[in-house]
Enzyme design. Structure first.
Site, PDB file in Angstrom:
ATOM      1  CG  ASP A  17      -2.198   1.035   1.162  1.00 21.06           C
ATOM      2  OD1 ASP A  17      -2.534   1.277   0.052  1.00 21.06           O
ATOM      3  OD2 ASP A  17      -2.643   1.447   2.258  1.00 21.06           O
ATOM      4  N   GLY A  18       0.320   2.394  -0.670  1.00 19.44           N
ATOM      5  CA  GLY A  18       0.865   3.753  -0.433  1.00 19.44           C
ATOM      6  C   GLY A  18       1.513   4.149  -2.005  1.00 19.44           C
ATOM      7  N   GLY A  20       0.097   5.696  -4.408  1.00 20.61           N
ATOM      8  CA  GLY A  20      -0.577   6.949  -4.520  1.00 20.61           C
ATOM      9  C   GLY A  20      -0.042   7.943  -3.900  1.00 20.61           C
ATOM     10  CG  HIS A  34      -0.133   2.248  -9.418  1.00 20.05           C
ATOM     11  ND1 HIS A  34      -0.326   1.775  -7.982  1.00 20.05           N
ATOM     12  CD2 HIS A  34      -1.194   3.080  -9.545  1.00 20.05           C
ATOM     13  CE1 HIS A  34      -1.523   2.390  -7.679  1.00 20.05           C
ATOM     14  NE2 HIS A  34      -2.054   3.063  -8.648  1.00 20.05           N
ATOM     15  CG  ASN A  65      -7.776  -1.683  -5.522  1.00 23.12           C
ATOM     16  OD1 ASN A  65      -6.902  -2.665  -5.112  1.00 23.12           O
ATOM     17  ND2 ASN A  65      -8.102  -0.800  -4.641  1.00 23.12           N
ATOM     18  NE  ARG A 185      -2.834  -1.472   4.419  1.00 28.55           N
ATOM     19  CZ  ARG A 185      -3.929  -1.494   4.062  1.00 28.55           C
ATOM     20  NH1 ARG A 185      -4.836  -2.315   4.470  1.00 28.55           N
ATOM     21  NH2 ARG A 185      -4.517  -0.489   3.004  1.00 28.55           N
TER      22      ARG A 185
HETATM   23  C1  IPE Z   1      -5.330  -2.594  -0.419  1.00 32.15           C
HETATM   24  O1  IPE Z   1      -5.001  -1.269  -0.401  1.00 32.15           O
HETATM   25  C2  IPE Z   1      -5.238  -3.192  -1.800  1.00 32.15           C
HETATM   26  C3  IPE Z   1      -4.029  -3.393  -2.169  1.00 32.15           C
HETATM   27  C4  IPE Z   1      -2.761  -3.149  -1.574  1.00 32.15           C
HETATM   28  C5  IPE Z   1      -4.176  -4.112  -3.376  1.00 32.15           C
HETATM   29  P1  IPE Z   1      -6.255   0.077  -0.536  1.00 32.15           P
HETATM   30  O2  IPE Z   1      -5.526   1.011  -0.495  1.00 32.15           O
HETATM   31  O3  IPE Z   1      -7.038  -0.528  -1.858  1.00 32.15           O
HETATM   32  O4  IPE Z   1      -7.161  -0.445   0.875  1.00 32.15           O
HETATM   33  P2  IPE Z   1      -7.727   0.939   1.532  1.00 32.15           P
HETATM   34  O5  IPE Z   1      -8.576   1.572   0.597  1.00 32.15           O
HETATM   35  O6  IPE Z   1      -6.679   1.865   2.260  1.00 32.15           O
HETATM   36  O7  IPE Z   1      -8.401  -0.034   2.709  1.00 32.15           O
HETATM   37  C1  IPE Z   2      -1.554   0.387  -3.275  1.00 33.29           C
HETATM   38  O1  IPE Z   2      -1.258   1.657  -3.450  1.00 33.29           O
HETATM   39  C2  IPE Z   2      -1.679  -0.179  -4.825  1.00 33.29           C
HETATM   40  C3  IPE Z   2      -3.095  -0.656  -5.061  1.00 33.29           C
HETATM   41  C4  IPE Z   2      -3.882  -0.679  -4.175  1.00 33.29           C
HETATM   42  C5  IPE Z   2      -3.336  -1.198  -6.457  1.00 33.29           C
HETATM   43  P1  IPE Z   2      -2.659   2.641  -3.328  1.00 33.29           P
HETATM   44  O2  IPE Z   2      -2.923   2.961  -4.951  1.00 33.29           O
HETATM   45  O3  IPE Z   2      -3.692   2.169  -2.587  1.00 33.29           O
HETATM   46  O4  IPE Z   2      -1.883   3.970  -2.840  1.00 33.29           O
HETATM   47  P2  IPE Z   2      -2.495   4.925  -1.712  1.00 33.29           P
HETATM   48  O5  IPE Z   2      -2.921   4.123  -0.550  1.00 33.29           O
HETATM   49  O6  IPE Z   2      -3.656   5.660  -2.322  1.00 33.29           O
HETATM   50  O7  IPE Z   2      -1.367   5.879  -1.305  1.00 33.29           O
HETATM   51 MG    MG Z   3      -3.762   2.563  -0.397  1.00 38.40          MG
END
Ligand code: IPE
Ligand code: IPE
Ligand code: MG
Length: 237
Positions: A17-18, A20, A34, A65, A185
């Site tokens: 995660d993270g 974005g 990504h 997602n 995580r």
């Molecule tokens: C969890 O992350 C899914 C993946 C890492 C693929 P999300 O960013 O989708 O989860 P939330 O929205 O923070 O719970």
């Molecule tokens: C994890 O990063 C990748 C996926 C969920 C596909 P995010 O896209 O959730 O990035 P943040 O959590 O918004 O920073």
């Molecule tokens: Mg996320």
């Protein structure tokens, strides 16, 4: 490195995660986050192989997602396709078996074809198993298992009192895969986000502050060291 320690987790599951937020911090579009995350995947796979971890499950795309903007979904699918193209040879060479869990039929056809090919090509590999969770949601997985048992019961193939946790687990997509010992995580969020709800019953959780694209081998080794310092009790004393 926590190498010579006897308690290497047999199965590590990662919520990557993270991406974005990593991009936002740099004034870049989310897709660049990504893209940068692909390097972390490479590092974590290397580190796990080096440690002798048998199973590595990566949460790459959740059922939820799909509710992201279409251009972000497209960027993620393009990256996944590229990952599969680039990794096909490597996985083969490194004796790594690939598996996928999730609602694979929701993925674009190109992606499904690539996945199926690599899964077939690596099915007898034995150094490590990489499990990609794609379009994955634990609730959906559990509901599908319940539905398959209900259908068997309705058809008279099993009786309801035969259903126990091992029969139930055998109907999950992770049948044959041991439960994760360690769940990591990144990016500091203290939640599970519909990942492996059944399977993580007794997993040790390590939450890392870093965003996924900043996660390196040393961070994985730190997480394993943290795991090794825990005392797992499984409800007993
Ligand atoms: C969890 O992350 C899914 C993946 C890492 C693929 P999300 O960013 O989708 O989860 P939330 O929205 O923070 O719970
Ligand atoms: C994890 O990063 C990748 C996926 C969920 C596909 P995010 O896209 O959730 O990035 P943040 O959590 O918004 O920073
Ligand atoms: Mg996320």
């Amino acid at each position: 490195m926590p190498h010579n320690h006897p308690h290497i987790p047999r199965h590590i599951a990662m919520i990557m995660d993270g991406n974005g937020r990593w991009a936002k911090e740099r004034g870049l579009p989310r897709r660049e986050g990504h893209r940068a995350g692909a390097e972390s995947v490479r590092e974590v796979m290397e580190a796990c192989k080096e440690l002798g971890v048998e199973f590595l499950t990566l949460y790459a795309f959740s059922s939820e997602n799909w509710s992201r903007p279409a251009d972000e979904i497209k960027a993620l699918m393009d990256l996944l396709n590229r990952f599969l193209d680039e990794k096909a040879k490597d996985l083969d060479k490194q004796n790594v078996r690939l598996l996928a869990i999730g609602q694979i039929d929701r993925l674009p056809e190109k992606t499904r074809d690539r996945l199926a090919k690599i899964i077939e090509r690596t099915k007898n590999h034995s150094s490590m198993t990489l499990v990609l969770a794609l379009s994955y949601g634990a609730r959906e997985e559990i509901v599908a298992a319940a539905r398959s048992l209900a259908a068997d019961a309705a058809a008279g193939n099993i009786s309801p009192d035969q259903i126990d946790s091992s029969l139930f687990a055998s109907r999950l997509q992770t049948a044959g895969i041991p439960d994760p010992d360690l769940l990591v995580r990144t990016s500091g969020e203290m939640r599970v986000s519909n990942f492996l709800l059944w399977q993580i019953s007794y997993a040790e959780m390590v939450i890392v502050k870093k965003f996924w694209p900043d996660f390196r081998q040393g961070d994985l080794f730190d997480a394993v060291r943290e795991y090794q310092s825990r005392h797992r009790r499984f409800g007993a004393l």
